[in-house]
Design a protein around this motif. Structure first.
Motif, PDB file in Angstrom:
ATOM      1  N   GLN A  70      13.580  52.347  50.636  1.00  0.00           N
ATOM      2  CA  GLN A  70      13.535  50.904  50.823  1.00  0.00           C
ATOM      3  C   GLN A  70      13.821  50.102  49.546  1.00  0.00           C
ATOM      4  O   GLN A  70      14.523  49.085  49.594  1.00  0.00           O
ATOM      5  N   MET A  73      17.545  48.882  48.897  1.00  0.00           N
ATOM      6  CA  MET A  73      18.211  47.849  49.679  1.00  0.00           C
ATOM      7  C   MET A  73      18.303  46.506  48.957  1.00  0.00           C
ATOM      8  O   MET A  73      19.402  45.927  48.856  1.00  0.00           O
ATOM      9  N   VAL A  77      21.838  44.599  48.011  1.00  0.00           N
ATOM     10  CA  VAL A  77      22.127  43.287  48.605  1.00  0.00           C
ATOM     11  C   VAL A  77      22.356  42.242  47.521  1.00  0.00           C
ATOM     12  O   VAL A  77      23.242  41.378  47.653  1.00  0.00           O
ATOM     13  N   ARG A  83      23.883  43.954  54.565  1.00  0.00           N
ATOM     14  CA  ARG A  83      22.798  44.877  54.860  1.00  0.00           C
ATOM     15  C   ARG A  83      23.314  46.112  55.595  1.00  0.00           C
ATOM     16  O   ARG A  83      22.842  47.226  55.366  1.00  0.00           O
ATOM     17  N   ALA A  86      25.127  48.264  52.996  1.00  0.00           N
ATOM     18  CA  ALA A  86      24.146  48.825  52.073  1.00  0.00           C
ATOM     19  C   ALA A  86      23.348  49.948  52.721  1.00  0.00           C
ATOM     20  O   ALA A  86      23.109  51.002  52.110  1.00  0.00           O
ATOM     21  N   ALA A  87      22.947  49.749  53.977  1.00  0.00           N
ATOM     22  CA  ALA A  87      22.208  50.797  54.679  1.00  0.00           C
ATOM     23  C   ALA A  87      23.074  52.028  54.901  1.00  0.00           C
ATOM     24  O   ALA A  87      22.616  53.169  54.741  1.00  0.00           O
ATOM     25  N   ARG A 190      18.502  48.627  57.755  1.00  0.00           N
ATOM     26  CA  ARG A 190      19.298  47.427  58.022  1.00  0.00           C
ATOM     27  C   ARG A 190      18.464  46.304  58.619  1.00  0.00           C
ATOM     28  O   ARG A 190      18.632  45.129  58.248  1.00  0.00           O
ATOM     29  N   ASP A 191      17.569  46.622  59.546  1.00  0.00           N
ATOM     30  CA  ASP A 191      16.863  45.586  60.300  1.00  0.00           C
ATOM     31  C   ASP A 191      15.372  45.551  60.009  1.00  0.00           C
ATOM     32  O   ASP A 191      14.635  44.833  60.700  1.00  0.00           O
ATOM     33  N   HIS A 193      13.712  44.158  57.732  1.00  0.00           N
ATOM     34  CA  HIS A 193      13.201  42.861  57.288  1.00  0.00           C
ATOM     35  C   HIS A 193      12.901  41.939  58.466  1.00  0.00           C
ATOM     36  O   HIS A 193      12.246  40.909  58.299  1.00  0.00           O
ATOM     37  N   ARG A 370      15.340  37.702  53.542  1.00  0.00           N
ATOM     38  CA  ARG A 370      16.538  38.301  54.106  1.00  0.00           C
ATOM     39  C   ARG A 370      17.256  39.211  53.112  1.00  0.00           C
ATOM     40  O   ARG A 370      18.391  39.575  53.306  1.00  0.00           O
ATOM     41  N   ASP A 371      16.625  39.561  52.041  1.00  0.00           N
ATOM     42  CA  ASP A 371      17.256  40.461  51.093  1.00  0.00           C
ATOM     43  C   ASP A 371      16.747  41.869  51.304  1.00  0.00           C
ATOM     44  O   ASP A 371      17.108  42.751  50.580  1.00  0.00           O
TER      45      ASP A 371
END
Length: 371
Positions: A70, A73, A77, A83, A86-87, A190-191, A193, A370-371
Motif C-alpha cells: 500500500q 501507491m 500517484v 491509480r 500504478a496498481a 486501485r480502489d 481509497h 484520492r492519492d
C-alpha cells in the motif's frame, strides 16, 4: 382484631420462573447464554471460512499483499501515474519479486536437500548411540523426516513438494488461488481509497465511523505483521546462513531458506528450522560444531526478540507470546500449514478491532483522499 395476611406459598407464587431464581444464578445464566451464542457464531464463521477456503484464503492473502504494498501507491500517484496504471505496475513488480524469491528458495533447498537429508540421518544414528531407547525413537523420527539417505537423500524436499503439488487438481487450485489473489491485490490497490466511502454509504451514519475505524485498525495490524515479519525473516536468514557458512556446515544456503520460511510461523517455525540446522551441524562436524551452531541460532533469536522486533515490528502487532502460540496451534489444527501462516495476522486484526470497540481507537473520518 386484625388478621395478618398469610405469605404466599409456592402454589401462590405468580412470578415468572426466572424471577424466582437468585440474582447470582440469573446473572450466571445470562453470561452463559451470551458465551454459548458467541462460541456458536465464531464456530459458524470458522466453518464458513474453511468450507469456502478456495475463496477466503486468496482474499486474506490478497489483503496481506495489499497491506505490504500500500505505501507504494501514493508514491507512484504523486509522480503522475493513474491509480489503475500504478496498481498494475505494482502487481507486475510483485509477481516478479515473488517468482524470483521462490526460485532462489527452491534452488537453495533442492541443491542442499541431499546434504541435509544425509546429515539428518547421521544425526539420528548418533542420537540413538548416545541416548539409548529414547535416542532410537528420535532416530526414527529424524530418519522419517530425512528419507532413506543415499540416493534418496533429496527426499526431504521432494516429499514436501510432492505432497503439496501432487495431482493436477491441487495444481489447478494453487494456480486459480494465485490468480484470484493477484486480481484482488490489483483491485484493492486501485480502489482501496474508496472503501471508507462505500462503508459510509451502506452502514447507518451513527455506526459508519466506528466500522471504518475497525477496518483501518485491522488493516494496520496486517500491514505491520507483513512488513515487520518479512524484514525480520530476511535478517534472521542472512545471519544464520553466514554463521553456518563460517562453521562449514553443509547445505547452509538451504538451511537459511528454511529459516526464512519458518519465520512466518512464529515460535514453531523458528524452533523447527533451528533444530534442523543444529542436527546437520552435529552430523557433519560433531558435538563442538553443533554447539557452535546452536549458539548462532540462539544468538540470532535473542537479537530478534530483544532488538529487531521492538524496533521493526509495528506496535499494532504486539501480541502476547501465549496468544501467538495459541493462534498458531489453532490455525494449524483448522487449516494446516496455511492456517498456521495466516493465524497471527488474523488474530492481530481481530484484537485491533476489539481495541477500537473498547475505546482504544479513535474513529477518524478517512477515505476522502484520492492519492
Amino acid at each position: 382484631m386484625s388478621v395478618e395476611p398469610t405469605p404466599p406459598g409456592p402454589a401462590d407464587d405468580r412470578r415468572r420462573p426466572y424471577q424466582s431464581l437468585p440474582p447470582a444464578v440469573r446473572t450466571a445464566a445470562a453470561w452463559s447464554t451470551a458465551v454459548i451464542l458467541f462460541i456458536t457464531v465464531a464456530a459458524l464463521v470458522v466453518y464458513a471460512f474453511v468450507a469456502l477456503r478456495a475463496a477466503t484464503i486468496p482474499m486474506i492473502v490478497a489483503l496481506l499483499g495489499t497491506a505490504l504494498l500500500q505505501p507504494v501507491m501514493p508514491w507512484l500517484v504523486r509522480r503522475g501515474l493513474g491509480r489503475g496504471l500504478a496498481a498494475g505496475l505494482t502487481c507486475a513488480v510483485l509477481v516478479a519479486a515473488v517468482c524470483t524469491v521462490l526460485a532462489l528458495l527452491t534452488n537453495s533447498l533442492v541443491h542442499s536437500a541431499g546434504q541435509i537429508g544425509d546429515s539428518l540421518e547421521q544425526a539420528g544414528h548418533q542420537l540413538a548411540a548416545w541416548l539409548g531407547p529414547a535416542g532410537t525413537r528420535l532416530q526414527r523420527a529424524v530418519t522419517d523426516s530425512a528419507g532413506s539417505g543415499g540416493a534418496a537423500g533429496g527426499s526431504l524436499v521432494n516429499s514436501l513438494a510432492g505432497g503439496v503439488l501432487s495431482g493436477l487438481g491441487v495444481a489447478v487450485q494453487l494456480v486459480t488461488g494465485g490468480v484470484l489473489a493477484l486480481a484482488l491485490v490489483f483491485f484493492f490497490l486501485r480502489d482501496g481509497h474508496r472503501t471508507a466511502d462505500l462503508v459510509r454509504s451502506v452502514v447507518p451514519a451513527e455506526r459508519a465511523e466506528l466500522v471504518v475505524a475497525c477496518g483501518q485498525q485491522a488493516f494496520a495490524a496486517m500491514a505491520g505483521f507483513m512488513r515487520g515479519t518479512t524484514l525480520i525473516a530476511l535478517i534472521d536468514a542472512v545471519f544464520i546462513t553466514v554463521g553456518l557458512l563460517v562453521l562449514g556446515v553443509p547445505g547452509a544456503a538451504g538451511l537459511g531458506a528454511l529459516v526464512f520460511l519458518g519465520a512466518f510461523v512464529p515460535f514453531i517455525g523458528a524452533f523447527l528450522s533451528g533444530t534442523v540446522a543444529v542436527l546437520v551441524a552435529l552430523a557433519d562436524g560433531g558435538l563442538s560444531i553443533a554447539l557452535w551452531a546452536l549458539g548462532v541460532v540462539l544468538a540470532v533469536q535473542m537479537v530478534e526478540g530483544n532488538v529487531l522486533q521492538p524496533l521493526i515490528q509495528s506496535r499494532t502487532v504486539e501480541l502476547h507470546p501465549a496468544t501467538i502460540m495459541f493462534a498458531v496451534v489453532a490455525g494449524a489444527g483448522i487449516a494446516g500449514i496455511i492456517g498456521a501462516l495466516l493465524a497471527v495476522p488474523i488474530c492481530a486484526a481481530a484484537l485491533g478491532v476489539v481495541g477500537v470497540l473498547r475505546g482504544g481507537g479513535t474513529p477518524r473520518r478517512l477515505g476522502s483522499r484520492r492519492d
